[in-house]
Design an enzyme around this catalytic site. Structure first.
Site, PDB file in Angstrom:
ATOM      1  N   THR A   1      44.205  13.780 -23.647  1.00  6.10           N
ATOM      2  CA  THR A   1      43.286  14.736 -23.037  1.00  6.10           C
ATOM      3  C   THR A   1      42.142  15.109 -23.973  1.00  6.10           C
ATOM      4  O   THR A   1      42.323  15.107 -25.206  1.00  6.10           O
ATOM      5  CB  THR A   1      44.052  16.028 -22.670  1.00  6.10           C
ATOM      6  OG1 THR A   1      43.109  17.044 -22.331  1.00  6.10           O
ATOM      7  CG2 THR A   1      44.873  16.553 -23.844  1.00  6.10           C
TER       8      THR A   1
ATOM      9  N   TYR B   1      48.511  23.157 -25.048  1.00  2.19           N
ATOM     10  CA  TYR B   1      48.445  21.902 -24.287  1.00  2.19           C
ATOM     11  C   TYR B   1      47.793  20.818 -25.139  1.00  2.19           C
ATOM     12  O   TYR B   1      48.353  19.733 -25.344  1.00  2.19           O
ATOM     13  CB  TYR B   1      47.655  22.124 -22.984  1.00  2.19           C
ATOM     14  CG  TYR B   1      47.289  20.845 -22.278  1.00  2.19           C
ATOM     15  CD1 TYR B   1      48.274  19.941 -21.891  1.00  2.19           C
ATOM     16  CD2 TYR B   1      45.954  20.529 -21.996  1.00  2.19           C
ATOM     17  CE1 TYR B   1      47.932  18.752 -21.247  1.00  2.19           C
ATOM     18  CE2 TYR B   1      45.603  19.353 -21.355  1.00  2.19           C
ATOM     19  CZ  TYR B   1      46.598  18.468 -20.986  1.00  2.19           C
ATOM     20  OH  TYR B   1      46.271  17.294 -20.358  1.00  2.19           O
TER      21      TYR B   1
END
Ligand code: UDP
Length: 338
Positions: free
Chosen positions: A126, A150
Protein backbone atom coordinates in the site's frame (compact mmCIF):
# COMPACT_ATOMS: atom_id res chain seq x y z
CA UNK A 1 -2.56 -13.47 -30.75
CA UNK A 2 -4.93 -13.40 -27.75
CA UNK A 3 -3.15 -13.29 -24.45
CA UNK A 4 -4.48 -16.56 -23.08
CA UNK A 5 -3.03 -18.64 -25.91
CA UNK A 6 0.46 -17.97 -24.61
CA UNK A 7 -0.35 -19.32 -21.15
CA UNK A 8 0.04 -22.91 -20.17
CA UNK A 9 -3.28 -24.29 -18.97
CA UNK A 10 -1.34 -25.95 -16.16
CA UNK A 11 -0.16 -22.67 -14.66
CA UNK A 12 -1.67 -22.67 -11.19
CA UNK A 13 -2.03 -19.62 -8.99
CA UNK A 14 -3.05 -19.64 -5.34
CA UNK A 15 -4.85 -16.47 -4.26
CA UNK A 16 -5.32 -15.71 -0.58
CA UNK A 17 -8.16 -13.27 -0.03
CA UNK A 18 -9.52 -14.06 -3.49
CA UNK A 19 -13.09 -13.60 -2.25
CA UNK A 20 -12.43 -10.01 -1.22
CA UNK A 21 -12.73 -6.81 -3.19
CA UNK A 22 -9.35 -6.56 -4.95
CA UNK A 23 -8.61 -10.28 -4.78
CA UNK A 24 -11.84 -11.19 -6.58
CA UNK A 25 -11.06 -8.81 -9.43
CA UNK A 26 -7.63 -10.43 -9.76
CA UNK A 27 -9.18 -13.92 -9.70
CA UNK A 28 -11.46 -12.75 -12.52
CA UNK A 29 -8.48 -11.44 -14.50
CA UNK A 30 -6.50 -14.64 -13.90
CA UNK A 31 -9.45 -16.79 -14.98
CA UNK A 32 -10.01 -14.71 -18.10
CA UNK A 33 -6.31 -14.98 -18.95
CA UNK A 34 -6.42 -18.79 -18.76
CA UNK A 35 -4.71 -19.50 -15.44
CA UNK A 36 -5.98 -22.15 -13.03
CA UNK A 37 -6.90 -20.34 -9.84
CA UNK A 38 -7.50 -21.55 -6.30
CA UNK A 39 -8.82 -19.07 -3.74
CA UNK A 40 -8.00 -19.41 -0.04
CA UNK A 41 -10.20 -17.12 2.04
CA UNK A 42 -11.75 -17.16 5.51
CA UNK A 43 -14.75 -15.11 4.25
CA UNK A 44 -14.35 -12.63 7.12
CA UNK A 45 -14.89 -9.78 4.67
CA UNK A 46 -15.05 -11.69 1.39
CA UNK A 47 -18.03 -13.41 -0.25
CA UNK A 48 -18.40 -16.79 -1.91
CA UNK A 49 -20.24 -15.33 -4.88
CA UNK A 50 -17.38 -13.02 -5.74
CA UNK A 51 -15.06 -15.89 -6.73
CA UNK A 52 -15.83 -16.09 -10.45
CA UNK A 53 -13.14 -18.64 -11.38
CA UNK A 54 -11.72 -21.75 -9.74
CA UNK A 55 -12.41 -23.34 -6.40
CA UNK A 56 -12.67 -21.70 -3.01
CA UNK A 57 -11.13 -23.10 0.17
CA UNK A 58 -12.73 -21.50 3.22
CA UNK A 59 -10.00 -21.41 5.83
CA UNK A 60 -7.90 -19.04 7.87
CA UNK A 61 -4.25 -18.30 7.22
CA UNK A 62 -3.54 -19.12 10.85
CA UNK A 63 -4.71 -22.69 10.13
CA UNK A 64 -1.26 -23.89 9.12
CA UNK A 65 -2.31 -27.47 8.54
CA UNK A 66 -4.96 -26.59 5.95
CA UNK A 67 -2.66 -24.04 4.36
CA UNK A 68 0.14 -26.54 4.04
CA UNK A 69 -2.14 -29.23 2.64
CA UNK A 70 -3.51 -26.75 0.13
CA UNK A 71 -0.09 -25.68 -1.13
CA UNK A 72 1.27 -29.23 -1.28
CA UNK A 73 -1.78 -30.50 -3.18
CA UNK A 74 -2.26 -27.55 -5.54
CA UNK A 75 1.44 -26.90 -6.28
CA UNK A 76 1.02 -23.27 -7.28
CA UNK A 77 3.52 -21.63 -9.63
CA UNK A 78 2.94 -18.47 -7.62
CA UNK A 79 1.02 -17.26 -4.60
CA UNK A 80 -0.81 -13.94 -4.59
CA UNK A 81 -1.51 -12.66 -1.11
CA UNK A 82 -4.48 -10.30 -0.66
CA UNK A 83 -5.92 -11.50 2.63
CA UNK A 84 -5.48 -8.53 4.96
CA UNK A 85 -7.16 -5.81 6.97
CA UNK A 86 -7.17 -2.49 5.16
CA UNK A 87 -9.01 0.25 7.04
CA UNK A 88 -6.73 3.06 8.26
CA UNK A 89 -8.90 4.42 11.13
CA UNK A 90 -9.64 0.89 12.37
CA UNK A 91 -5.90 0.20 12.40
CA UNK A 92 -5.38 3.21 14.66
CA UNK A 93 -7.98 1.86 17.10
CA UNK A 94 -6.99 -1.83 16.93
CA UNK A 95 -3.31 -2.06 15.94
CA UNK A 96 -2.85 -5.64 17.13
CA UNK A 97 -5.47 -6.85 14.68
CA UNK A 98 -3.44 -5.26 11.88
CA UNK A 99 -0.07 -6.63 12.97
CA UNK A 100 -1.69 -10.06 13.37
CA UNK A 101 -3.59 -10.14 10.07
CA UNK A 102 -1.12 -8.27 7.91
CA UNK A 103 2.31 -9.00 9.36
CA UNK A 104 2.07 -12.25 11.34
CA UNK A 105 -0.23 -14.01 8.87
CA UNK A 106 2.05 -13.00 5.99
CA UNK A 107 5.02 -14.33 7.94
CA UNK A 108 3.23 -17.65 8.52
CA UNK A 109 2.18 -17.90 4.89
CA UNK A 110 5.76 -17.27 3.77
CA UNK A 111 7.13 -19.86 6.18
CA UNK A 112 4.64 -22.48 4.98
CA UNK A 113 5.22 -21.61 1.35
CA UNK A 114 9.00 -21.95 1.70
CA UNK A 115 8.63 -25.25 3.53
CA UNK A 116 6.48 -26.51 0.63
CA UNK A 117 8.99 -25.41 -2.00
CA UNK A 118 6.91 -22.60 -3.54
CA UNK A 119 9.04 -19.58 -4.45
CA UNK A 120 7.08 -16.87 -6.33
CA UNK A 121 5.06 -14.40 -4.31
CA UNK A 122 2.95 -11.35 -5.15
CA UNK A 123 2.17 -9.09 -2.26
CA UNK A 124 -0.61 -6.52 -1.84
CA UNK A 125 1.15 -3.56 -0.34
CA UNK A 126 0.00 0.00 0.00
CA UNK A 127 0.95 3.62 -0.51
CA UNK A 128 0.35 3.96 3.23
CA UNK A 129 3.92 2.69 3.71
CA UNK A 130 5.14 6.13 2.61
CA UNK A 131 3.32 8.20 5.23
CA UNK A 132 3.84 11.92 4.61
CA UNK A 133 6.45 11.63 1.89
CA UNK A 134 8.61 14.66 1.20
CA UNK A 135 8.18 14.52 -2.55
CA UNK A 136 4.92 13.99 -4.45
CA UNK A 137 4.36 12.07 -6.69
CA UNK A 138 6.19 9.56 -4.55
CA UNK A 139 8.57 7.00 -6.09
CA UNK A 140 9.38 3.52 -4.81
CA UNK A 141 12.75 4.68 -3.48
CA UNK A 142 11.21 7.12 -1.03
CA UNK A 143 11.75 6.02 2.57
CA UNK A 144 9.00 3.98 4.16
CA UNK A 145 7.66 6.11 6.97
CA UNK A 146 4.06 5.09 7.68
CA UNK A 147 1.85 7.25 9.88
CA UNK A 148 -0.66 4.56 10.87
CA UNK A 149 -0.57 0.91 11.99
CA UNK A 150 -2.04 -0.26 8.68
CA UNK A 151 0.94 1.18 6.79
CA UNK A 152 3.37 -0.12 9.43
CA UNK A 153 1.95 -3.64 9.29
CA UNK A 154 2.44 -3.73 5.52
CA UNK A 155 5.89 -2.14 5.73
CA UNK A 156 7.02 -4.90 8.09
CA UNK A 157 5.81 -7.54 5.68
CA UNK A 158 7.71 -5.81 2.87
CA UNK A 159 10.87 -5.82 4.98
CA UNK A 160 10.46 -9.55 5.60
CA UNK A 161 10.10 -10.11 1.86
CA UNK A 162 13.20 -8.09 1.08
CA UNK A 163 15.27 -9.98 3.63
CA UNK A 164 14.00 -13.32 2.35
CA UNK A 165 15.09 -12.45 -1.15
CA UNK A 166 18.50 -11.33 0.09
CA UNK A 167 18.90 -14.64 1.91
CA UNK A 168 17.63 -16.80 -0.95
CA UNK A 169 17.83 -15.62 -4.55
CA UNK A 170 15.43 -18.32 -5.67
CA UNK A 171 12.70 -16.66 -3.68
CA UNK A 172 11.25 -13.81 -5.72
CA UNK A 173 8.40 -11.46 -5.01
CA UNK A 174 6.65 -8.46 -6.45
CA UNK A 175 5.20 -6.04 -4.00
CA UNK A 176 2.50 -3.81 -5.47
CA UNK A 177 1.90 -0.63 -3.51
CA UNK A 178 -1.70 0.27 -4.20
CA UNK A 179 -2.91 3.82 -4.02
CA UNK A 180 -6.68 4.34 -3.55
CA UNK A 181 -8.42 1.46 -5.25
CA UNK A 182 -12.05 2.06 -6.23
CA UNK A 183 -14.71 1.19 -8.82
CA UNK A 184 -16.10 -2.19 -9.79
CA UNK A 185 -16.06 -4.80 -12.54
CA UNK A 186 -17.33 -3.22 -15.78
CA UNK A 187 -19.78 -6.14 -16.16
CA UNK A 188 -21.11 -5.43 -12.65
CA UNK A 189 -20.56 -9.03 -11.46
CA UNK A 190 -18.32 -8.12 -8.54
CA UNK A 191 -17.43 -5.01 -6.55
CA UNK A 192 -16.84 -3.70 -3.06
CA UNK A 193 -19.18 -5.41 -0.61
CA UNK A 194 -17.90 -4.68 2.85
CA UNK A 195 -20.42 -4.74 5.67
CA UNK A 196 -19.13 -1.39 6.85
CA UNK A 197 -17.34 0.68 4.29
CA UNK A 198 -15.25 3.62 5.37
CA UNK A 199 -13.72 4.44 1.98
CA UNK A 200 -14.56 7.80 0.52
CA UNK A 201 -16.13 6.84 -2.83
CA UNK A 202 -18.24 4.03 -1.39
CA UNK A 203 -19.26 6.18 1.55
CA UNK A 204 -20.27 9.03 -0.79
CA UNK A 205 -22.34 6.68 -2.95
CA UNK A 206 -24.04 5.09 0.04
CA UNK A 207 -24.88 8.59 1.24
CA UNK A 208 -26.34 9.36 -2.18
CA UNK A 209 -28.44 6.20 -1.83
CA UNK A 210 -29.72 7.39 1.52
CA UNK A 211 -27.93 4.79 3.65
CA UNK A 212 -26.25 7.60 5.57
CA UNK A 213 -27.74 10.95 6.41
CA UNK A 214 -24.60 12.85 5.42
CA UNK A 215 -21.03 12.47 4.24
CA UNK A 216 -18.38 13.88 6.52
CA UNK A 217 -15.25 15.56 5.19
CA UNK A 218 -12.43 14.66 7.58
CA UNK A 219 -10.32 17.77 7.75
CA UNK A 220 -10.35 20.97 5.73
CA UNK A 221 -7.07 22.44 6.98
CA UNK A 222 -4.58 20.26 5.12
CA UNK A 223 -1.80 21.95 3.12
CA UNK A 224 -3.60 21.33 -0.19
CA UNK A 225 -5.30 23.82 -2.56
CA UNK A 226 -8.80 23.25 -1.10
CA UNK A 227 -7.71 22.11 2.36
CA UNK A 228 -8.85 18.48 1.96
CA UNK A 229 -6.67 15.39 1.47
CA UNK A 230 -5.60 14.38 -2.01
CA UNK A 231 -5.47 10.75 -3.15
CA UNK A 232 -4.64 8.91 -6.37
CA UNK A 233 -7.83 6.91 -7.12
CA UNK A 234 -7.25 3.88 -9.34
CA UNK A 235 -9.80 1.57 -10.94
CA UNK A 236 -9.73 -1.96 -9.53
CA UNK A 237 -9.50 -3.55 -13.02
CA UNK A 238 -6.28 -1.61 -13.71
CA UNK A 239 -4.93 -2.92 -10.41
CA UNK A 240 -5.97 -6.45 -11.45
CA UNK A 241 -4.12 -6.10 -14.73
CA UNK A 242 -0.99 -4.94 -12.91
CA UNK A 243 -1.09 -8.28 -11.07
CA UNK A 244 -1.25 -10.26 -14.29
CA UNK A 245 1.80 -8.37 -15.58
CA UNK A 246 3.64 -8.82 -12.28
CA UNK A 247 2.88 -12.54 -12.40
CA UNK A 248 4.19 -12.90 -15.96
CA UNK A 249 7.30 -11.01 -14.91
CA UNK A 250 7.94 -13.37 -12.00
CA UNK A 251 7.17 -16.52 -13.99
CA UNK A 252 9.58 -15.23 -16.60
CA UNK A 253 12.31 -15.37 -13.94
CA UNK A 254 12.09 -11.69 -13.05
CA UNK A 255 13.82 -10.73 -9.81
CA UNK A 256 12.15 -9.20 -6.77
CA UNK A 257 10.71 -5.73 -7.30
CA UNK A 258 8.45 -3.16 -5.69
CA UNK A 259 6.03 -1.17 -7.86
CA UNK A 260 3.67 1.70 -7.22
CA UNK A 261 0.16 1.22 -8.61
CA UNK A 262 -1.54 4.53 -9.17
CA UNK A 263 -2.29 6.91 -12.05
CA UNK A 264 0.16 9.64 -11.08
CA UNK A 265 -2.36 12.35 -10.29
CA UNK A 266 -4.85 12.90 -7.53
CA UNK A 267 -8.18 14.36 -6.47
CA UNK A 268 -9.11 16.12 -3.27
CA UNK A 269 -11.96 14.92 -1.08
CA UNK A 270 -14.03 17.85 -2.31
CA UNK A 271 -13.33 16.96 -5.95
CA UNK A 272 -14.38 13.36 -5.37
CA UNK A 273 -17.60 14.52 -3.73
CA UNK A 274 -18.35 16.84 -6.66
CA UNK A 275 -17.76 13.96 -9.10
CA UNK A 276 -19.98 11.63 -7.03
CA UNK A 277 -22.78 14.21 -7.05
CA UNK A 278 -22.42 14.63 -10.81
CA UNK A 279 -22.46 10.90 -11.56
CA UNK A 280 -25.38 10.11 -9.25
CA UNK A 281 -27.31 13.33 -9.95
CA UNK A 282 -27.98 13.52 -6.19
CA UNK A 283 -27.02 16.53 -4.10
CA UNK A 284 -26.38 14.59 -0.88
CA UNK A 285 -25.62 16.32 2.40
CA UNK A 286 -21.98 17.01 3.27
CA UNK A 287 -20.58 18.10 6.61
CA UNK A 288 -17.10 19.47 7.27
CA UNK A 289 -15.53 18.03 10.37
CA UNK A 290 -12.12 17.53 12.02
CA UNK A 291 -9.20 15.47 10.77
CA UNK A 292 -9.27 11.69 10.94
CA UNK A 293 -6.27 10.22 12.71
CA UNK A 294 -3.58 8.63 10.55
CA UNK A 295 -4.34 10.45 7.27
CA UNK A 296 -1.38 11.75 5.24
CA UNK A 297 -2.34 14.93 3.37
CA UNK A 298 -1.35 13.87 -0.15
CA UNK A 299 -0.63 10.48 -1.73
CA UNK A 300 0.09 10.38 -5.44
CA UNK A 301 2.03 7.66 -7.25
CA UNK A 302 5.06 8.11 -9.39
CA UNK A 303 4.17 5.21 -11.71
CA UNK A 304 7.17 5.48 -14.07
CA UNK A 305 8.67 2.20 -12.90
CA UNK A 306 5.66 -0.08 -13.42
CA UNK A 307 4.98 1.48 -16.81
CA UNK A 308 8.56 0.97 -17.94
CA UNK A 309 9.36 -2.38 -16.41
CA UNK A 310 6.00 -4.19 -16.71
CA UNK A 311 4.62 -2.15 -19.60
CA UNK A 312 1.53 -1.44 -17.52
CA UNK A 313 -0.91 0.72 -19.45
CA UNK A 314 -3.86 1.88 -17.38
CA UNK A 315 -7.20 1.76 -19.20
CA UNK A 316 -9.56 3.43 -16.76
CA UNK A 317 -7.82 6.60 -15.65
CA UNK A 318 -11.09 8.52 -15.39
CA UNK A 319 -12.61 9.44 -12.01
CA UNK A 320 -16.14 9.57 -13.42
CA UNK A 321 -15.81 6.10 -14.94
CA UNK A 322 -14.51 4.78 -11.61
CA UNK A 323 -17.47 6.29 -9.77
CA UNK A 324 -19.96 5.18 -12.45
CA UNK A 325 -18.91 1.52 -12.13
CA UNK A 326 -19.03 1.77 -8.33
CA UNK A 327 -22.49 3.41 -8.51
CA UNK A 328 -23.86 0.73 -10.81
CA UNK A 329 -22.51 -1.93 -8.48
CA UNK A 330 -23.80 -0.17 -5.38
CA UNK A 331 -27.29 -0.17 -6.87
CA UNK A 332 -27.32 -3.80 -7.89
CA UNK A 333 -25.38 -6.04 -5.58
CA UNK A 334 -27.68 -6.11 -2.59
CA UNK A 335 -30.61 -7.09 -4.77
CA UNK A 336 -28.47 -9.70 -6.52
CA UNK A 337 -26.83 -11.34 -3.55
CA UNK A 338 -28.47 -10.63 -0.23
N1 UDP B 1 -12.62 10.63 3.80
C1 UDP B 1 -13.58 11.58 4.18
N2 UDP B 1 -14.83 11.14 4.53
C2 UDP B 1 -15.16 9.81 4.53
C3 UDP B 1 -14.19 8.87 4.15
C4 UDP B 1 -12.93 9.31 3.80
O1 UDP B 1 -13.31 12.78 4.19
O2 UDP B 1 -16.30 9.48 4.89
C5 UDP B 1 -11.28 11.07 3.41
C6 UDP B 1 -10.19 10.49 4.27
O3 UDP B 1 -10.00 11.28 5.44
C7 UDP B 1 -8.98 10.53 3.30
C8 UDP B 1 -9.64 10.30 1.94
O4 UDP B 1 -11.03 10.61 2.11
O5 UDP B 1 -8.42 11.81 3.32
C9 UDP B 1 -9.50 8.88 1.47
O6 UDP B 1 -9.88 8.02 2.53
P1 UDP B 1 -10.24 6.49 2.31
O7 UDP B 1 -10.71 5.97 3.62
O8 UDP B 1 -11.14 6.35 1.14
O9 UDP B 1 -8.84 5.83 1.88
P2 UDP B 1 -7.41 5.81 2.60
O10 UDP B 1 -6.61 6.87 1.89
O11 UDP B 1 -7.59 6.07 4.05
O12 UDP B 1 -6.89 4.44 2.32
Amino acid sequence: MPEFETISSKMKILVTGGAGYIGSHVVKALGEAGYEVLTYDNLSTGNKWSVLYGELIVADLSDEETLKKTIVKFKPAAIMHFAASIVVPESVRTPLKYYQNNTVNTLNLLGTMMACGARNFIFSSTAAVYGNAEKMPVGENAPMSPVNPYGSSKMMAEKILRDMHLADNDFNYVSLRYFNVAGADGGCRIGQAYKESTHLITRALKTAKGEFEKLQIFGTDYPTPDGTCIRDYIHVDDIANAHILALKYLLDKGKSEVFNCGYGHGYSVREVIAAAKKVTGIDFKVEETGRREGDPSILIADNTKIKQKLNWQPKYDDLEYIIKTAWKWENSYREKYS
